[in-house]
Write a protein that holds these residues in place. Sequence first.
Motif, short mmCIF file in Angstrom:
data_model
loop_
_atom_site.label_atom_id
_atom_site.label_comp_id
_atom_site.label_asym_id
_atom_site.label_seq_id
_atom_site.Cartn_x
_atom_site.Cartn_y
_atom_site.Cartn_z
N SER A 1 31.73 30.29 41.49
CA SER A 1 31.35 30.98 42.72
C SER A 1 32.46 31.91 43.18
O SER A 1 32.19 33.00 43.71
CB SER A 1 31.03 29.96 43.82
N LEU B 1 32.13 34.88 41.02
CA LEU B 1 30.96 35.67 41.42
C LEU B 1 31.25 36.45 42.69
O LEU B 1 30.96 37.66 42.79
CB LEU B 1 29.77 34.74 41.64
N GLY B 2 31.84 35.78 43.69
CA GLY B 2 32.17 36.46 44.94
C GLY B 2 33.16 37.59 44.73
O GLY B 2 33.03 38.68 45.31
N ASP C 1 41.27 41.45 39.49
CA ASP C 1 40.20 42.46 39.49
C ASP C 1 40.09 43.15 40.85
O ASP C 1 40.00 44.39 40.93
CB ASP C 1 38.86 41.80 39.14
N GLN D 1 33.66 39.32 41.94
CA GLN D 1 33.05 40.44 41.21
C GLN D 1 32.08 41.21 42.12
O GLN D 1 31.93 42.42 41.99
CB GLN D 1 32.32 39.92 39.97
N PHE D 2 31.42 40.49 43.02
CA PHE D 2 30.54 41.19 43.98
C PHE D 2 31.36 42.09 44.89
O PHE D 2 30.97 43.22 45.18
CB PHE D 2 29.77 40.16 44.81
N LEU D 3 32.53 41.59 45.32
CA LEU D 3 33.42 42.41 46.14
C LEU D 3 33.93 43.61 45.35
O LEU D 3 34.04 44.72 45.88
CB LEU D 3 34.59 41.56 46.64
N THR D 4 34.20 43.39 44.08
CA THR D 4 34.64 44.49 43.21
C THR D 4 33.56 45.56 43.11
O THR D 4 33.85 46.77 43.17
CB THR D 4 34.97 43.96 41.80
N ALA D 5 32.30 45.13 42.95
CA ALA D 5 31.20 46.09 42.89
C ALA D 5 31.08 46.89 44.19
O ALA D 5 30.80 48.10 44.17
CB ALA D 5 29.88 45.35 42.61
N THR D 6 31.34 46.21 45.32
CA THR D 6 31.31 46.89 46.60
C THR D 6 32.40 47.95 46.70
O THR D 6 32.20 49.05 47.23
CB THR D 6 31.47 45.87 47.75
N THR E 1 39.94 36.83 39.24
CA THR E 1 39.27 37.43 40.40
C THR E 1 40.24 38.22 41.26
O THR E 1 39.96 39.35 41.68
CB THR E 1 38.58 36.33 41.23
#
Length: 457
Positions: free
Chosen positions: A294, A297-298, A438, A300-305, A435
Amino acid sequence: MQSTLSLAEKIQRYLKQNNPLPLRRLLARQNFADIIDVLENHIEADDVRTCFQHLNVGKAAKVLSGLSNSLQRLCLAELPVGLSCKLLRQMSTDDAADILQGMEAEDSQRILNGMPLDADTKILQVLMQAAPDTAAGIMSTDFLKISVDATVADAFQLIRQAQEKDFIYYIYLVDALDKLIGVVSLKQLFLVSERLALSQVAEFDVKSLLLTFDQEFVATVFRKYYNLLSMPVTDSDNVICGIITIDDILSVIEEETSEDIYKASGISIEVTDERGLLVGSEFRAFRARFPFLSIALGGQFLTATIIAHYSQTVASAVIAISFLPLLTGLSGSIGSQSETITVRGLALNMIDDNNIITMLAREIRVAFIIAVFFALIVGGLTYGFYQNPYLSLLLASWIVVSQCVFAGIGMFIPYGLKRFFKVDPAGMGGPFITTVSDILTFLLYLSVVTVLVSKLQ
């Protein structure tokens, strides 16, 4: 020497023939370690029980102590209580306690009730109540002790009366209250006259362990002190209660190493068996791995943002952005390497407050040397392909700075967790470091590229 595989084939042939006499003779000739290997890896569970029932009591006790928990329970399940008691009393007390602790409470109590109410049974009951991951939980009470006023001749007489399971490489000297005074090795006894008092040949600077010491700390003490084969365990009044032998420590080291490896990958040790294999239901595995994944995942989601926020920069400097996987990979790798070195150093008490700055400086120097080498390669190749000195200089500089920074982060995070929060840093392994690297790399690199976008196109 007969191979294990050929032994397994012979055992299987006798089992199919239902011919117990040759099977019993074959097993009687084998080393107990070879029998354990066959029972664990080469025959079916029902045949394991049959083979075990054809072993003599002495060898059966040795084999039982080396089997996995599941096979131990299988072998004892249909034995008469009297025979089970006899087998367990042939073993060292710590091994017997481990077997009973691995059984259902009702079954272990049934066996305990069948044992005579003597000192050995009381010791076994005490060991079963001890925390399994402490010195009290892994110690054995099968050792030799003698009065500090005895002679060498008295020590030899004690050795002659010892049982087979007793550890006789050291004899511990005690006073009238059983308090630990000194120790003498078997080698020392053979080198002196029997007329001498033990106090003339004994060592009085005895390294001992407390009952409450954690097993991981016990393993660290063994590594530190003089290649000892065993160490005494005492209570708070220095009364000797048992010993921990080197084979116990090997098991502890294997267990702790497996635990650290799994934790470093975000896998909880609760889903492993006594051999360190991942077992249990898929739901338990999910609960064990989900928290750390998790985090990834969190992150990588922040990275995408972050990427979406800098979408205009991404569109304007595609070539510079294409190097992001390379930069994040290098940063995460050096961070994970430093984290692994630090976690292991902390576990072995090789890194502490006295040398953390020295170790940190060394790790950063190593990272700098590696970074310069990579920077020259990446900068040179980039200039050769794209003829853009600004891009080459940016990548080379970024690699040098980021490698040094993340080497420091990889050391600081586990050290800080252990030093300030008293948390096992092994649980903050790959997913966390990756994480962090990244997020920081994408955020800072894209910010710099935004400023220099006109020169990187």
